[in-house]
Design a protein around this motif. Sequence first.
Motif, PDB file in Angstrom:
ATOM      1  N   GLY A  88       0.906  -0.874   0.528  1.00  0.00           N
ATOM      2  CA  GLY A  88       0.204  -0.126   0.031  1.00  0.00           C
ATOM      3  C   GLY A  88       0.948   1.289  -0.130  1.00  0.00           C
ATOM      4  N   THR A  89      -0.070   2.298  -0.106  1.00  0.00           N
ATOM      5  CA  THR A  89      -1.189   2.655   0.931  1.00  0.00           C
ATOM      6  C   THR A  89      -1.891   1.963  -0.641  1.00  0.00           C
ATOM      7  OG1 THR A  89      -0.396   4.205   2.391  1.00  0.00           O
ATOM      8  CG2 THR A  89      -2.578   4.376   1.903  1.00  0.00           C
ATOM      9  N   THR A  91      -6.522   2.342  -1.485  1.00  0.00           N
ATOM     10  CA  THR A  91      -7.714   3.374  -1.077  1.00  0.00           C
ATOM     11  C   THR A  91      -8.720   2.397  -1.899  1.00  0.00           C
ATOM     12  OG1 THR A  91      -7.418   4.705  -3.459  1.00  0.00           O
ATOM     13  CG2 THR A  91      -6.239   5.253  -1.434  1.00  0.00           C
ATOM     14  N   ALA A 123      -8.449  -0.741  -3.640  1.00  0.00           N
ATOM     15  CA  ALA A 123      -8.977  -2.387  -3.188  1.00  0.00           C
ATOM     16  C   ALA A 123      -9.291  -3.151  -3.355  1.00  0.00           C
ATOM     17  CB  ALA A 123      -9.923  -1.270  -1.558  1.00  0.00           C
ATOM     18  N   ILE A 146      -3.944   1.105   4.552  1.00  0.00           N
ATOM     19  CA  ILE A 146      -4.695   2.008   3.610  1.00  0.00           C
ATOM     20  C   ILE A 146      -4.802   2.947   4.297  1.00  0.00           C
ATOM     21  CG2 ILE A 146      -6.367  -0.122   3.743  1.00  0.00           C
ATOM     22  CD1 ILE A 146      -8.172   0.533   6.285  1.00  0.00           C
ATOM     23  N   TYR A 161     -12.096   4.848   4.655  1.00  0.00           N
ATOM     24  CA  TYR A 161     -11.220   3.790   5.290  1.00  0.00           C
ATOM     25  C   TYR A 161     -12.343   2.159   5.592  1.00  0.00           C
ATOM     26  CZ  TYR A 161      -7.763   7.022   6.596  1.00  0.00           C
ATOM     27  OH  TYR A 161      -6.389   7.715   5.953  1.00  0.00           O
ATOM     28  N   SER A 164     -12.436  -0.081   2.866  1.00  0.00           N
ATOM     29  CA  SER A 164     -10.691  -1.328   2.063  1.00  0.00           C
ATOM     30  C   SER A 164     -11.046  -1.831   3.305  1.00  0.00           C
ATOM     31  CB  SER A 164     -10.178  -0.209   2.444  1.00  0.00           C
ATOM     32  OG  SER A 164     -10.463   1.264   1.226  1.00  0.00           O
TER      33      SER A 164
END
Length: 339
Positions: A88-89, A91, A123, A146, A161, A164
């Motif tokens: 990641g990050t 989304t 994601a 995330i 969030y 995800s």
Amino acid sequence: MYPFIFRTVFARMDPETAHHAAMLVIRALGVAPLSWAVRRLTAPAPELATTALGLTFDSPFGVAAGFDKDVKGAAGLYSLGFGHVEVGTLTAIPQGGNPRPRLFRLIPDRAVINRMGFNNTGAERAAVRLKKLRKRSKRAVLGVNIGKSRVVDVENATADYVQSALLLAPLADYLVVNVSSPNTPGLRGLQAVQTLRPLLSAVREAAGSVPLLVKIAPDLEDDEVTAVAQLAVDLGLAGLIATNTTIARDGLISDDAVVRAAGAGGLSGAPLKARSLEVLRLVRAAVPAEFCVISAGGVETGADVEERLEAGANLVQGYTAFLYRGPLWARQINQALAK
């Protein structure tokens, strides 16, 4: 050998182009039987095995989020000797990130400035790759980081969030809430305790039994660091990652014109070492012994990793020095730790 290759080849390439070229090689190293041969060369000594988050890590040293943004090189990174890989990050909504150029080297400082902007394919597609990776690399410890989708207003960040987390937590060994990147507008404001509490509570519920951590910025004031650490404990999180990149530019030896030309973004690498270590000590002093603290920022050598462990880190992560030290970096650190 690698320093020569870096100076004559990679240092002359656009940094993001060089990263993509390196990732092609790393992805190849993650495919059997080559991955088995490489891991035999780089595998950490058995005495480096570390327990944290209810998991067993082959080494306390892993690769931080940001290197493998889209779950494409994790198997190869594990083959290179890292004790864990944090991807990641990611989304909930796919996004291209900020306009290029957005990655800049400060070679005299052994540092990087980036304003990538969470570029990733989302994601849902990452979940597909994680499922495949789980079948191929059963021993690799995988963290999933995330963040907030750029098109989502800060007021709606929690739902973003959670979306995800629901997709990715079942495929992760641990999950990280990133509220500390400087490259998504409004994101760092989520570190305020009154805003962070409901967000972390909701993501913790969505993550279920998967260990949940929060990643914080080095630019928080000391009392803010302590407050976030105590909040994480109060909410029953498994741990905290200290730290992300910094917006500060103090103490750099690179030419001022070069630094100004790079512009805004997060600074990582050697200049972050002192503050990252300070934040680690603040966090460890504020949390119980069983709470996992992962230290990242300015880590270059086995001695650096040892210093973080002695300061109370359970695990240590690196990224930027990989660019300057090359593919055997994790192996070198593991060998130093074993001695």
